[in-house]
Scaffold this motif. Structure first.
Motif, PDB file in Angstrom:
ATOM      1  N   SER A 169       0.827  -1.205   0.000  1.00 26.16           N
ATOM      2  CA  SER A 169       0.000   0.000   0.000  1.00 26.16           C
ATOM      3  C   SER A 169       0.869   1.268   0.000  1.00 26.16           C
ATOM      4  O   SER A 169       2.022   1.237   0.465  1.00 26.16           O
ATOM      5  CB  SER A 169      -0.900  -0.004   1.233  1.00 26.16           C
ATOM      6  N   PRO A 170       0.332   2.384  -0.505  1.00 25.51           N
ATOM      7  CA  PRO A 170      -1.015   2.490  -1.070  1.00 25.51           C
ATOM      8  C   PRO A 170      -1.078   2.280  -2.579  1.00 25.51           C
ATOM      9  O   PRO A 170      -2.144   2.046  -3.130  1.00 25.51           O
ATOM     10  CB  PRO A 170      -1.408   3.927  -0.723  1.00 25.51           C
ATOM     11  N   ALA A 250      -7.636  -1.927  -1.001  1.00 24.56           N
ATOM     12  CA  ALA A 250      -6.696  -0.906  -0.538  1.00 24.56           C
ATOM     13  C   ALA A 250      -5.766  -0.365  -1.611  1.00 24.56           C
ATOM     14  O   ALA A 250      -5.411   0.813  -1.571  1.00 24.56           O
ATOM     15  CB  ALA A 250      -5.859  -1.462   0.620  1.00 24.56           C
ATOM     16  N   LEU A 251      -5.333  -1.190  -2.543  1.00 25.13           N
ATOM     17  CA  LEU A 251      -4.292  -0.780  -3.475  1.00 25.13           C
ATOM     18  C   LEU A 251      -4.863   0.044  -4.616  1.00 25.13           C
ATOM     19  O   LEU A 251      -5.846  -0.356  -5.261  1.00 25.13           O
ATOM     20  CB  LEU A 251      -3.558  -2.005  -4.022  1.00 25.13           C
ATOM     21  N   ALA A 279      -1.926  -5.494   1.786  1.00 23.49           N
ATOM     22  CA  ALA A 279      -1.934  -4.133   2.314  1.00 23.49           C
ATOM     23  C   ALA A 279      -1.674  -4.097   3.814  1.00 23.49           C
ATOM     24  O   ALA A 279      -1.856  -3.068   4.463  1.00 23.49           O
ATOM     25  CB  ALA A 279      -3.264  -3.451   1.996  1.00 23.49           C
TER      26      ALA A 279
END
Length: 409
Positions: A169-170, A250-251, A279
């Protein structure tokens, strides 16, 4: 029975198909650890930069081809190492078997279930030695872990957990725009049986793993190694039911595969769980990856660094040991199978069976529902949409001959 002509000291002549990081790894393993048994004489890759970098790494030149089929035409080549993206594994393996070559194919064995079945049947029809690069099976400490599980010392095992925990992440792999292919890359050849798509840097080379056209994300890329140990030790490879849940939560990148996923495989009287987070890297059971068996008398953890037995209420002794070589003895085993006919540590049937498990996990994830697997018919029971994901529409002229597409059990 010897499987190549000549004296027992004759070297196996190899071609490496796929000159990226894995192909280079195999060159180093085969030439340094098994160099007295083999010789790499040719390489193939549709990207000239990969060929040039391979030769620079090896500090020598090879007969180099942009089309792998040129290596198969050569009568002086005994075997090929298939170190390509997953979507090419089946077609190259089948073509090699038909050309009379033995094959070492990287994991996962195949991009989809049907292609795996075809690989098994092609190897059988042409009586070729075909090994899958699930090299942990050649590690002595993995073999010991399997012996401990099968001995009953851990008691009744009701759950096995496999996991990979990372934190990208991110931004993950980023969001590069589509563009023209770089000079020296035959993008149409690289795509092969996969659908025609515009070139994108993330679809090529290492990051192909995160796109459904070419692979199956972490579940098949790394999960297959861990799941392979689980089903090997437990002596079962056909789950009855498979469910999965997750998503890309999340990514902020252009990958298609999930950054968070849990796959649950129900066998007759035990559960297999595969977990992946991309993440958050907080370890599970104190480790970033591994396979852990949970029994009534104790638990066993194993990864490439070693194994540990943790007793329940002092019912068994604690035990631990370090790791052992894996890639090197796997390569030697492949060469000895060709030269001497010794059994393979991971033949194509075994490798395909272990690959089918995570492939089913991905199908459950993509359909969003529990699926039931009939291994004898190689079908998902009563689910037309899920069955469609057992195969793919191959782009001409790279289809799989229909005669090879038969269940293997």
């Amino acid at each position: 029975m010897r499987l190549i002509q000549g004296s027992p000291n004759e070297k196996v002549r190899l071609a490496i198909i796929g000159c990226g990081g894995i192909g280079r790894h195999h060159y180093n393993v085969f030439t340094s650890q098994a160099g007295t048994m083999c010789e790499v004489v040719a390489i193939a890759d549709p990207y000239r930069k990969q060929i040039d970098e391979f030769q620079a790494m090896a500090k020598r030149s090879f007969d180099a081809y942009s089309d792998y089929r040129r290596t198969l035409e050569r009568k002086d080549i005994d075997a090929v190492i298939v170190a390509t993206p997953d979507h090419w594994h089946a077609r190259i393996t089948i073509d090699a078997c038909e050309a009379g070559k033995h094959v070492y194919v990287e994991k996962p064995a195949s991009h989809n279930v049907v292609e795996g079945l075809a690989m098994v049947n092609a190897a059988r029809e042409h009586k070729r030695v075909v090994m899958v690069g699930l090299q942990q099976r050649s590690g002595e400490h993995f073999q010991e872990a399997v012996e401990i599980v099968r001995s009953g010392k851990l008691g009744k095992i009701t759950m096995v957990h496999c996991w990979n925990m990372d934190n990208e992440s991110p931004n993950g792999i980023g969001n590069p725009p589509d563009s023209d292919p770089p000079p020296g890359l035959d993008w149409d050849m690289w795509l092969g049986p996969a659908p025609k798509r515009p070139y994108n840097p993330n679809r090529c080379l290492y990051h192909f793993r995160w796109f459904w056209d070419y692979a199956g994300g972490k579940v098949t890329d790394w999960g297959v190694h861990l799941i392979d140990i689980a089903v090997w030790a437990m002596g079962e490879h056909n789950p009855l039911e498979v469910s999965a849940s997750g998503g890309k939560f999340a990514l902020r990148d252009n990958r298609e595969t999930p950054d968070t996923v849990e796959c649950l495989f129900r066998f007759k009287d035990w559960l297999l769980i595969y977990s992946h987070r991309a993440a958050n890297a907080f370890p599970a059971n104190g480790r970033g990856y591994g396979t852990m068996f949970f029994g009534t008398n104790g638990s066993l953890f194993v990864d490439r660094g070693g194994l540990q037995v943790h007793p329940e209420k002092e019912r068994i002794p604690a035990y631990q040991r370090g790791g052992s070589p894996q890639s090197e003895p796997h390569a030697v085993n492949f060469l000895r199978a060709i030269r001497e006919g010794v059994p393979l540590a991971c033949d194509i049937l075994t490798g395909v069976r272990s690959t089918i498990v995570p492939l089913l996990g991905n199908i459950a994830y993509r359909t969003g529902r529990t699926i039931r697997w009939d291994a004898q018919k190689a079908q998902i029971i009563g689910d037309k949409e899920a069955n469609a994901l057992l195969a793919r529409n191959w782009r001409a002229p790279w289809g799989i001959p229909k005669r090879y597409i038969q269940p293997v059990g």
